[in-house]
Scaffold this motif. Structure first.
Motif, PDB file in Angstrom:
ATOM      1  N   VAL A 197       0.848  -1.190   0.000  1.00  0.00           N
ATOM      2  CA  VAL A 197       0.000   0.000   0.000  1.00  0.00           C
ATOM      3  C   VAL A 197       0.882   1.237   0.000  1.00  0.00           C
ATOM      4  O   VAL A 197       1.799   1.352   0.825  1.00  0.00           O
ATOM      5  CB  VAL A 197      -0.928   0.023   1.236  1.00  0.00           C
ATOM      6  CG1 VAL A 197      -1.869   1.227   1.174  1.00  0.00           C
ATOM      7  CG2 VAL A 197      -1.722  -1.278   1.339  1.00  0.00           C
ATOM      8  N   SER A 198       0.605   2.181  -0.913  1.00  0.00           N
ATOM      9  CA  SER A 198       1.443   3.383  -0.995  1.00  0.00           C
ATOM     10  C   SER A 198       0.591   4.585  -1.400  1.00  0.00           C
ATOM     11  O   SER A 198      -0.171   4.522  -2.367  1.00  0.00           O
ATOM     12  CB  SER A 198       2.563   3.173  -2.016  1.00  0.00           C
ATOM     13  OG  SER A 198       3.355   4.325  -2.129  1.00  0.00           O
ATOM     14  N   GLY A 199       0.736   5.672  -0.653  1.00  0.00           N
ATOM     15  CA  GLY A 199      -0.016   6.884  -0.953  1.00  0.00           C
ATOM     16  C   GLY A 199       0.105   7.875   0.179  1.00  0.00           C
ATOM     17  O   GLY A 199       1.020   7.783   1.007  1.00  0.00           O
ATOM     18  N   SER A 200      -0.811   8.811   0.232  1.00  0.00           N
ATOM     19  CA  SER A 200      -0.812   9.796   1.311  1.00  0.00           C
ATOM     20  C   SER A 200      -1.111   9.099   2.640  1.00  0.00           C
ATOM     21  O   SER A 200      -1.697   8.015   2.661  1.00  0.00           O
ATOM     22  CB  SER A 200      -1.870  10.861   1.041  1.00  0.00           C
ATOM     23  OG  SER A 200      -3.170  10.298   1.183  1.00  0.00           O
ATOM     24  N   PRO A 201      -0.720   9.730   3.755  1.00  0.00           N
ATOM     25  CA  PRO A 201      -1.030   9.112   5.055  1.00  0.00           C
ATOM     26  C   PRO A 201      -2.518   8.826   5.225  1.00  0.00           C
ATOM     27  O   PRO A 201      -2.889   7.779   5.763  1.00  0.00           O
ATOM     28  CB  PRO A 201      -0.535  10.167   6.055  1.00  0.00           C
ATOM     29  CG  PRO A 201       0.574  10.861   5.349  1.00  0.00           C
ATOM     30  CD  PRO A 201       0.145  10.924   3.908  1.00  0.00           C
ATOM     31  N   THR A 202      -3.386   9.720   4.765  1.00  0.00           N
ATOM     32  CA  THR A 202      -4.837   9.509   4.886  1.00  0.00           C
ATOM     33  C   THR A 202      -5.275   8.286   4.098  1.00  0.00           C
ATOM     34  O   THR A 202      -6.044   7.449   4.583  1.00  0.00           O
ATOM     35  CB  THR A 202      -5.599  10.754   4.386  1.00  0.00           C
ATOM     36  OG1 THR A 202      -5.207  11.888   5.161  1.00  0.00           O
ATOM     37  CG2 THR A 202      -7.099  10.554   4.503  1.00  0.00           C
ATOM     38  N   MET A 203      -4.775   8.172   2.873  1.00  0.00           N
ATOM     39  CA  MET A 203      -5.144   7.037   2.026  1.00  0.00           C
ATOM     40  C   MET A 203      -4.638   5.724   2.613  1.00  0.00           C
ATOM     41  O   MET A 203      -5.347   4.706   2.640  1.00  0.00           O
ATOM     42  CB  MET A 203      -4.587   7.249   0.616  1.00  0.00           C
ATOM     43  CG  MET A 203      -4.719   6.049  -0.318  1.00  0.00           C
ATOM     44  SD  MET A 203      -3.215   5.032  -0.272  1.00  0.00           S
ATOM     45  CE  MET A 203      -3.678   3.707  -1.382  1.00  0.00           C
ATOM     46  N   VAL A 204      -3.398   5.736   3.121  1.00  0.00           N
ATOM     47  CA  VAL A 204      -2.831   4.510   3.690  1.00  0.00           C
ATOM     48  C   VAL A 204      -3.613   4.075   4.924  1.00  0.00           C
ATOM     49  O   VAL A 204      -3.934   2.887   5.090  1.00  0.00           O
ATOM     50  CB  VAL A 204      -1.334   4.704   4.012  1.00  0.00           C
ATOM     51  CG1 VAL A 204      -0.799   3.534   4.826  1.00  0.00           C
ATOM     52  CG2 VAL A 204      -0.533   4.861   2.731  1.00  0.00           C
ATOM     53  N   LYS A 205      -3.945   5.033   5.806  1.00  0.00           N
ATOM     54  CA  LYS A 205      -4.709   4.687   7.012  1.00  0.00           C
ATOM     55  C   LYS A 205      -6.065   4.103   6.656  1.00  0.00           C
ATOM     56  O   LYS A 205      -6.508   3.112   7.252  1.00  0.00           O
ATOM     57  CB  LYS A 205      -4.881   5.926   7.885  1.00  0.00           C
ATOM     58  CG  LYS A 205      -3.617   6.371   8.599  1.00  0.00           C
ATOM     59  CD  LYS A 205      -3.850   7.646   9.405  1.00  0.00           C
ATOM     60  CE  LYS A 205      -2.569   8.135  10.055  1.00  0.00           C
ATOM     61  NZ  LYS A 205      -2.775   9.430  10.762  1.00  0.00           N
ATOM     62  N   ALA A 206      -6.750   4.697   5.670  1.00  0.00           N
ATOM     63  CA  ALA A 206      -8.066   4.188   5.252  1.00  0.00           C
ATOM     64  C   ALA A 206      -7.943   2.780   4.688  1.00  0.00           C
ATOM     65  O   ALA A 206      -8.778   1.906   4.968  1.00  0.00           O
ATOM     66  CB  ALA A 206      -8.685   5.130   4.221  1.00  0.00           C
ATOM     67  N   THR A 207      -6.900   2.533   3.906  1.00  0.00           N
ATOM     68  CA  THR A 207      -6.705   1.202   3.324  1.00  0.00           C
ATOM     69  C   THR A 207      -6.374   0.176   4.391  1.00  0.00           C
ATOM     70  O   THR A 207      -6.876  -0.961   4.355  1.00  0.00           O
ATOM     71  CB  THR A 207      -5.596   1.243   2.258  1.00  0.00           C
ATOM     72  OG1 THR A 207      -5.920   2.221   1.268  1.00  0.00           O
ATOM     73  CG2 THR A 207      -5.448  -0.119   1.583  1.00  0.00           C
ATOM     74  N   MET A 208      -5.571   0.562   5.366  1.00  0.00           N
ATOM     75  CA  MET A 208      -5.236  -0.354   6.454  1.00  0.00           C
ATOM     76  C   MET A 208      -6.479  -0.735   7.253  1.00  0.00           C
ATOM     77  O   MET A 208      -6.650  -1.891   7.664  1.00  0.00           O
ATOM     78  CB  MET A 208      -4.181   0.262   7.363  1.00  0.00           C
ATOM     79  CG  MET A 208      -2.851   0.535   6.669  1.00  0.00           C
ATOM     80  SD  MET A 208      -1.973  -0.952   6.161  1.00  0.00           S
ATOM     81  CE  MET A 208      -1.245  -1.446   7.712  1.00  0.00           C
ATOM     82  N   ARG A 209      -7.370   0.255   7.475  1.00  0.00           N
ATOM     83  CA  ARG A 209      -8.633  -0.052   8.171  1.00  0.00           C
ATOM     84  C   ARG A 209      -9.475  -1.032   7.361  1.00  0.00           C
ATOM     85  O   ARG A 209     -10.061  -1.977   7.908  1.00  0.00           O
ATOM     86  CB  ARG A 209      -9.423   1.234   8.421  1.00  0.00           C
ATOM     87  CG  ARG A 209      -8.891   2.099   9.554  1.00  0.00           C
ATOM     88  CD  ARG A 209      -9.911   3.131   9.985  1.00  0.00           C
ATOM     89  NE  ARG A 209     -10.239   4.053   8.903  1.00  0.00           N
ATOM     90  CZ  ARG A 209      -9.610   5.199   8.674  1.00  0.00           C
ATOM     91  NH1 ARG A 209      -8.595   5.571   9.456  1.00  0.00           N
ATOM     92  NH2 ARG A 209      -9.982   5.988   7.681  1.00  0.00           N
ATOM     93  N   THR A 210      -9.526  -0.819   6.041  1.00  0.00           N
ATOM     94  CA  THR A 210     -10.287  -1.721   5.172  1.00  0.00           C
ATOM     95  C   THR A 210      -9.722  -3.133   5.230  1.00  0.00           C
ATOM     96  O   THR A 210     -10.471  -4.118   5.348  1.00  0.00           O
ATOM     97  CB  THR A 210     -10.267  -1.208   3.727  1.00  0.00           C
ATOM     98  OG1 THR A 210     -10.935   0.057   3.664  1.00  0.00           O
ATOM     99  CG2 THR A 210     -10.966  -2.181   2.790  1.00  0.00           C
ATOM    100  N   LEU A 211      -8.409  -3.249   5.139  1.00  0.00           N
ATOM    101  CA  LEU A 211      -7.783  -4.576   5.150  1.00  0.00           C
ATOM    102  C   LEU A 211      -7.976  -5.273   6.495  1.00  0.00           C
ATOM    103  O   LEU A 211      -8.143  -6.496   6.544  1.00  0.00           O
ATOM    104  CB  LEU A 211      -6.296  -4.453   4.812  1.00  0.00           C
ATOM    105  CG  LEU A 211      -5.977  -3.922   3.406  1.00  0.00           C
ATOM    106  CD1 LEU A 211      -4.472  -3.873   3.181  1.00  0.00           C
ATOM    107  CD2 LEU A 211      -6.651  -4.775   2.334  1.00  0.00           C
ATOM    108  N   ALA A 212      -7.978  -4.497   7.577  1.00  0.00           N
ATOM    109  CA  ALA A 212      -8.257  -5.090   8.894  1.00  0.00           C
ATOM    110  C   ALA A 212      -9.671  -5.646   8.917  1.00  0.00           C
ATOM    111  O   ALA A 212      -9.919  -6.733   9.463  1.00  0.00           O
ATOM    112  CB  ALA A 212      -8.067  -4.044   9.987  1.00  0.00           C
TER     113      ALA A 212
END
Length: 370
Positions: free
Chosen positions: A338-353
């Motif tokens: 996952v690579s992008g802005s901190p906001t995008m990365v945090k949102a993606t990490m929440r989705t993957l969790a």
């Protein structure tokens, strides 16, 4: 044995609301103790003021996990050679930090707090000094000529640089970049390609509002200019031993390290399916989509899924890329990058969790010019 983590958090809470004043005092004491240190810092200290203090505090508060962070700190020490940092500078910084904390911690600042910060900072500085010493055979930075500069959208440029000496790096790593327009102000950008025979490196850069370096790289730098590049860092690299299929999730110019990893995969991959979700605000920001689609046409194992979050006329996936990945899958046996802005990365990490993807199978790179 005292709890280092607990004491560090307790003591930082005493000064956290005054951290701007702490930072000001910290720099004043540091430059008073050693005026030559001022020459290591950029002219514009407004951004740097919070950056260095924040980095020290974050590092100190993770010192309870030496196995995980020792290699990072050693690589940080190698990276700081670009500032011409010497071992004695670490002592000056440490003394200035402690004096600033004592001053703003007030009556509640205890000898116990003083000792725990001294111990934690000592661990950090020793690891960084060791890392710098281990890298002594390499230059502190490399010069690289800009041989190509392409504007790809309103505020995105792709720069191709030719280092005057070869730089060894792994796809997925990033390098610090300095321009003549903002001397002593370094920002980290990922290489957008795997190693090439001619050693050229591509950088994908978006100019952002208050980004001194990003704006210069997009709007001022021209072909023929020289940049300075510091030692590669980062661990978002491929595990060649893994046999799991791969999902890349890229937001905007976060595509850069993902593209480098893709290029590396084209050299050896035969049996791992790869999905790349490439998200942007609108189609104009999908700046490298034609090149990605051409790559997918040559490698049947690669599928490209572009998405726009604010372009109703776009003929593709609609919505934030962190949400788009939930419409595909299942992803229960994949490696994620996952690579992008901190906001995008945090949102993606929440989705993957939420999708129960184990964190050990996720590598990420949250970047930003600020």
């Amino acid at each position: 044995m005292y709890s280092m983590s607990r004491l560090l958090k307790e003591s930082w809470a005493l000064v956290e609301e005054q951290q701007d004043k702490v930072a000001g005092y910290f720099y004043a004491r540091m430059f008073l103790s050693n005026p030559q240190l001022r020459d290591l810092f950029p002219v514009q200290m407004d951004v740097q003021r919070s950056r260095l203090l924040g980095a020290i505090v974050n590092a100190v508060q993770t010192v309870d996990d030496p196995e995980q962070f020792n290699e990072y700190l050693r690589s940080l020490g190698r990276d700081h050679r670009k500032f011409h940092t010497e071992p004695e500078h670490y002592e000056t910084v440490g003394l200035a930090l402690l004096e600033a904390l004592r001053t703003y911690g007030g009556e509640r600042w205890s000898p116990e707090y003083d000792q725990v910060w001294r111990d934690a900072y000592d661990r950090i500085s020793r690891a960084m000094i060791q890392g710098a010493a281990e890298d002594a055979d390499n230059p502190p930075f490399w010069y690289a000529e800009v041989v190509k500069h392409e504007r790809r959208s309103r505020d995105i440029a792709v720069l191709t640089c030719q280092p005057l000496q070869p730089i060894e790096y792994e796809p997925g790593q990033y390098l610090s970049v300095e321009t003549r327009y903002q001397p002593r102000l370094w920002r980290m950008y990922s290489s957008a390609n795997a190693q090439r025979p001619d050693n050229t490196i591509d950088f994908h850069v978006r100019a952002i509002g208050a980004g001194w370096v990003s704006s210069a790289l997009v709007r001022k730098v021209q072909t023929g200019d020289l940049l300075r590049l510091a030692a590669p860092m980062g661990s978002m690299t491929l595990d060649r031993q893994s046999t799991r299929d791969i999902v890349f999730v890229a937001g905007g110019t976060g595509l850069a390290p993902i593209k480098a990893l893709l290029e590396e995969l084209t050299k050896f991959n035969r049996n791992r399916w790869v999905h790349l979700f490439f998200g942007a605000k609108d189609r104009d920001d999908l700046y490298d989509l034609p090149a990605l689609q051409e790559l997918a046409s040559r490698y049947p194992w690669l599928q490209i899924i572009p998405a726009c979050s604010d372009d109703p006329g776009f003929d593709g996936e609609q919505g934030d890329v962190s949400d788009v990945i939930t419409r595909h899958g299942p992803w229960d046996n994949h490696d994620f990058f996952v690579s992008g802005s901190p906001t995008m990365v945090k949102a993606t990490m929440r989705t993957l969790a939420g999708l129960h993807v184990p964190s050990v199978r996720i590598k990420y790179d949250a970047f930003g010019d600020l």
